[in-house]
Design a protein around this motif. Sequence first.
Motif, PDB file in Angstrom:
ATOM      1  N   GLU A 142       0.835  -1.050  -0.008  1.00 29.68           N
ATOM      2  CA  GLU A 142      -0.178   0.018   0.222  1.00 29.68           C
ATOM      3  C   GLU A 142       0.747   1.296  -0.101  1.00 29.68           C
ATOM      4  N   TYR A 143       2.230   1.059   0.555  1.00 32.44           N
ATOM      5  CA  TYR A 143       2.820   2.434   0.645  1.00 32.44           C
ATOM      6  C   TYR A 143       3.657   2.786  -0.866  1.00 32.44           C
ATOM      7  N   PHE A 144       3.419   1.826  -1.730  1.00 28.23           N
ATOM      8  CA  PHE A 144       3.855   2.064  -3.007  1.00 28.23           C
ATOM      9  C   PHE A 144       2.708   2.682  -3.879  1.00 28.23           C
ATOM     10  N   ALA A 145       1.656   2.759  -3.508  1.00 20.54           N
ATOM     11  CA  ALA A 145       0.536   3.106  -4.391  1.00 20.54           C
ATOM     12  C   ALA A 145       0.717   4.567  -4.678  1.00 20.54           C
ATOM     13  N   ALA A 146       0.231   4.856  -5.969  1.00 24.01           N
ATOM     14  CA  ALA A 146       0.530   6.212  -6.441  1.00 24.01           C
ATOM     15  C   ALA A 146       0.013   7.369  -5.495  1.00 24.01           C
ATOM     16  N   ASP A 147      -0.807   7.324  -4.705  1.00 18.57           N
ATOM     17  CA  ASP A 147      -1.447   8.054  -3.906  1.00 18.57           C
ATOM     18  C   ASP A 147      -1.108   7.984  -2.450  1.00 18.57           C
ATOM     19  N   SER A 148       0.085   7.347  -2.198  1.00 13.06           N
ATOM     20  CA  SER A 148       0.654   7.215  -1.032  1.00 13.06           C
ATOM     21  C   SER A 148       1.412   8.576  -0.622  1.00 13.06           C
ATOM     22  N   LYS A 149       1.351   8.666   0.755  1.00 13.64           N
ATOM     23  CA  LYS A 149       2.076   9.758   1.107  1.00 13.64           C
ATOM     24  C   LYS A 149       3.588   9.678   1.537  1.00 13.64           C
ATOM     25  N   VAL A 150       3.879   8.347   1.334  1.00 16.70           N
ATOM     26  CA  VAL A 150       5.383   7.852   1.618  1.00 16.70           C
ATOM     27  C   VAL A 150       6.226   7.874   0.423  1.00 16.70           C
ATOM     28  N   THR A 151       7.051   8.836   0.515  1.00  9.20           N
ATOM     29  CA  THR A 151       8.118   9.298  -0.551  1.00  9.20           C
ATOM     30  C   THR A 151       9.557   8.771  -0.097  1.00  9.20           C
ATOM     31  N   PRO A 152      10.324   8.106  -1.141  1.00 10.79           N
ATOM     32  CA  PRO A 152      10.051   7.808  -2.503  1.00 10.79           C
ATOM     33  C   PRO A 152       8.977   6.544  -2.965  1.00 10.79           C
ATOM     34  N   ALA A 153       8.540   5.902  -2.125  1.00 10.18           N
ATOM     35  CA  ALA A 153       7.754   4.795  -2.404  1.00 10.18           C
ATOM     36  C   ALA A 153       6.563   4.929  -3.306  1.00 10.18           C
ATOM     37  N   ALA A 154       5.964   6.153  -3.021  1.00  8.73           N
ATOM     38  CA  ALA A 154       4.670   6.225  -3.967  1.00  8.73           C
ATOM     39  C   ALA A 154       4.937   6.405  -5.366  1.00  8.73           C
ATOM     40  N   GLY A 155       4.264   5.173  -6.164  1.00  5.70           N
ATOM     41  CA  GLY A 155       4.489   5.143  -7.399  1.00  5.70           C
ATOM     42  C   GLY A 155       5.821   4.551  -8.143  1.00  5.70           C
ATOM     43  N   ASN A 156       6.361   4.093  -6.800  1.00  3.99           N
ATOM     44  CA  ASN A 156       7.879   3.402  -7.488  1.00  3.99           C
ATOM     45  C   ASN A 156       7.773   1.860  -6.746  1.00  3.99           C
ATOM     46  N   GLU A 157       6.861   1.206  -6.995  1.00  3.27           N
ATOM     47  CA  GLU A 157       6.852  -0.223  -6.579  1.00  3.27           C
ATOM     48  C   GLU A 157       7.594  -1.271  -7.507  1.00  3.27           C
ATOM     49  N   PRO A 158       8.590  -1.753  -6.958  1.00  2.00           N
ATOM     50  CA  PRO A 158       9.437  -2.918  -7.593  1.00  2.00           C
ATOM     51  C   PRO A 158       8.515  -4.211  -7.545  1.00  2.00           C
ATOM     52  N   PRO A 159       8.810  -5.046  -8.526  1.00  2.00           N
ATOM     53  CA  PRO A 159       8.080  -6.415  -8.452  1.00  2.00           C
ATOM     54  C   PRO A 159       8.224  -7.122  -7.087  1.00  2.00           C
ATOM     55  N   VAL A 160       7.324  -7.438  -6.569  1.00  3.77           N
ATOM     56  CA  VAL A 160       7.313  -7.859  -5.136  1.00  3.77           C
ATOM     57  C   VAL A 160       7.085  -9.457  -5.351  1.00  3.77           C
ATOM     58  N   TRP A 161       8.094 -10.151  -4.668  1.00  6.98           N
ATOM     59  CA  TRP A 161       8.261 -11.814  -4.493  1.00  6.98           C
ATOM     60  C   TRP A 161       7.936 -12.125  -3.189  1.00  6.98           C
ATOM     61  N   LEU A 162       7.279 -13.360  -3.127  1.00  8.71           N
ATOM     62  CA  LEU A 162       7.261 -13.903  -2.005  1.00  8.71           C
ATOM     63  C   LEU A 162       8.288 -15.196  -1.954  1.00  8.71           C
ATOM     64  N   LEU A 163       9.231 -15.433  -0.878  1.00  8.66           N
ATOM     65  CA  LEU A 163      10.207 -16.291  -0.835  1.00  8.66           C
ATOM     66  C   LEU A 163       9.564 -17.307   0.330  1.00  8.66           C
ATOM     67  N   GLY A 164      10.097 -18.814   0.188  1.00  7.89           N
ATOM     68  CA  GLY A 164       9.638 -19.544   1.102  1.00  7.89           C
ATOM     69  C   GLY A 164      10.435 -21.016   1.116  1.00  7.89           C
ATOM     70  N   SER A 165      10.402 -21.729   2.232  1.00  8.35           N
ATOM     71  CA  SER A 165      11.172 -23.174   1.967  1.00  8.35           C
ATOM     72  C   SER A 165      10.065 -24.033   2.714  1.00  8.35           C
ATOM     73  N   SER A 166       8.873 -23.680   2.491  1.00  5.62           N
ATOM     74  CA  SER A 166       7.599 -24.729   2.884  1.00  5.62           C
ATOM     75  C   SER A 166       6.372 -24.158   2.174  1.00  5.62           C
ATOM     76  N   GLY A 167       5.207 -24.859   2.600  1.00  3.48           N
ATOM     77  CA  GLY A 167       4.017 -24.536   1.808  1.00  3.48           C
ATOM     78  C   GLY A 167       3.278 -23.052   2.062  1.00  3.48           C
ATOM     79  N   TYR A 168       3.819 -22.713   3.255  1.00  7.35           N
ATOM     80  CA  TYR A 168       3.079 -21.288   3.748  1.00  7.35           C
ATOM     81  C   TYR A 168       3.007 -20.245   2.852  1.00  7.35           C
ATOM     82  N   SER A 169       4.393 -19.726   2.279  1.00  8.57           N
ATOM     83  CA  SER A 169       4.362 -18.757   1.353  1.00  8.57           C
ATOM     84  C   SER A 169       4.183 -19.045   0.140  1.00  8.57           C
ATOM     85  N   ALA A 170       4.285 -20.340  -0.232  1.00 10.27           N
ATOM     86  CA  ALA A 170       3.833 -20.693  -1.557  1.00 10.27           C
ATOM     87  C   ALA A 170       2.348 -20.617  -1.860  1.00 10.27           C
TER      88      ALA A 170
END
Length: 329
Positions: A142-170
């Motif tokens: 949510e902090y990366f959303a274009a209307d976010s007030k968090v600078t410089p996160a707003a509008g600058n979201e990199p691709p987000v990955w989840l990592l894991g070694s079990s089924g939870y994050s999968a």
Amino acid sequence: MTVRLSVLDLAPVVTGSTSGQALRNTLDLARHAERLGFHRYWLAEHHAMPGIASSATAVLIGQVAAATSRMRVGSGGVMLPNHAPMVVAEQFGTLEALHPGRIDLGLGRAPGTDQATARALRRSAEALSVDDFPEQVVELREYFAADSKVTPAAGNEPPVWLLGSSGYSARLAGLLGLPFAFAHHFSAENTVPALTLYRQSFRPGALDAPYSMIGVSVTASDTDERARELAAPQALSFLRLRQGRPGPLPTPEEAASYPYTPVERQMIDARLSDQVVGGPDAVRKQLDELIGRAGVDEVMVTTQVFDHADRLRSYDILAGLYPESLSAA
């Protein structure tokens, strides 16, 4: 079969050397990997481990991105419960603003360290739970959303990955429609079940279709015998970590002369059996079998050997075996 090839680096600190040299080796390996055509280069967050220098992951990502020009650079991963989501958003929004289109944000939920260090990172015993990890991921994005007030996160979201070694994050990655990276080098027996769960759970979100990657430990050399010699130190290092005695990466000579008990030898053999170790023919055969079994889109290779030149050589061999999997240099 054609999959992308990428690099996972823990900035290994070897016996007799320093963290500074390990970090300089990271920059050298990153430039080398880019010349070879590897797709992305990720740094892993671990803490209070004398043999790993990549603890300040976002700082190191910035250095690697500045030292390269084409390759994607990111975290494999940031252990989100160790950090305030807003701070992570600020760090990676900054990286994305500086290096647009080249930054990845891989997220894990493990501490990447022991419980005492995790408590120091998180400032309280109450924060040690990972029960709110899904909410942290949503908050972070949510902090990366274009209307976010968090600078410089707003509008600058990199691709987000989840990592894991079990089924939870999968499962969570599938439900959120995110790409998923599985730590085969940590938990080989769970690789196929976790990837199957990811695909079964997938709902369109950030991605329209599932995209998966596995992290694999690979030690390639000119002969099978030499590769086994080079792989032995990191197996001994893993044994010492499990025994609560972490240290710098030992030399091949130290690994060869270590007086393993039968139980320790069993642990070492089990550790090495989950890795890809050998000369060119053996590496190609082992990796082809794993890729076919896992059915992944990408393989991220980590190579932990004592001598930096041997590490560069291992990636050279891998690149020669899979030229169709590399980007144009």
